[in-house]
Design an enzyme around this catalytic site. Sequence first.
Site, short mmCIF file in Angstrom:
data_model
loop_
_atom_site.label_atom_id
_atom_site.label_comp_id
_atom_site.label_asym_id
_atom_site.label_seq_id
_atom_site.Cartn_x
_atom_site.Cartn_y
_atom_site.Cartn_z
N ASN A 73 40.66 47.66 44.99
CA ASN A 73 40.96 46.24 44.84
C ASN A 73 40.29 45.37 45.90
O ASN A 73 40.03 44.20 45.67
CB ASN A 73 42.47 46.03 44.89
N LYS A 84 29.85 41.98 41.20
CA LYS A 84 30.96 42.27 40.29
C LYS A 84 30.43 42.85 38.97
O LYS A 84 31.10 43.69 38.35
CB LYS A 84 31.79 41.02 40.04
N TYR A 125 28.51 37.25 44.54
CA TYR A 125 29.76 37.68 43.92
C TYR A 125 29.52 38.11 42.47
O TYR A 125 29.93 39.20 42.05
CB TYR A 125 30.78 36.55 43.96
#
Length: 254
Positions: A81, A149, A145
């Site tokens: 996470n 991702k 990001y």
Amino acid sequence: MVGAVQSAGVVVTGAGGGIGAALARRFAAEGARVVVNDLDAAKAKAVADEIGGIAVPGDASLIIEEARDALDGIVDVYCANAGVGSGGSEAADEDVWALAWDVNVMAHVRAAHALLPDWLERGSGRFVSTVSAAGLLTMIGAAPYSVTKHGAYAFAEWLSLTYRHRGVNVHAICPQGVRTDMLAATGSAGDLVLRPTAIDPEDVADALMKGIEENRFLILPHPEVAGYYQARAADPDRWMTNMNHLQQKWETAE
């Protein structure tokens, strides 16, 4: 109760707050034994004390053995996470890109490398990757990001298709906006794209538990993301044009 996680040994990284803390609390409520990891030792301890878990602070890439020892030798569920929400364009400093790759992708790779031998020998294990809708779609104003991702999603997908027949279950959680410190840090781009439909971290935990019960790989706390993903695949040029319109709207508002 979710039978698959009752009494399970669970590790949640980046669990000092936000989605990670919500996942840790929910796993504990379901009867799991939970290791709470965070770079911030005080935050990890606070959540662990709250849920009756075990705090193992430090770099998520380096705590597998300590976490395994804390769980009497067996990690049943690993929640990758921990993440960084790096904004910027192609011009972002290489240190920003390197950190995003290391935390958002390589930490997952290192964890899987450490966990898989035991899981494959036992014929069971569960890897939960907190990705983002940005990993399926993209996010304006955040190249490091978005790109990393995408990488996190690709790695989770690869793990699932490679090892599912050997008892390894993989889940990729891909929410849009979630009311966390990371959302607050997205600035005006987040205000435009994410904040209007933002959900609470507990909603993400609920979606994961349902996904585990149904043994689904792709978990979408925002169900509408499925339609966006289908539209992107069906007509990429139209999708890019619509996203560019959103980019222009953001630039105009800046």
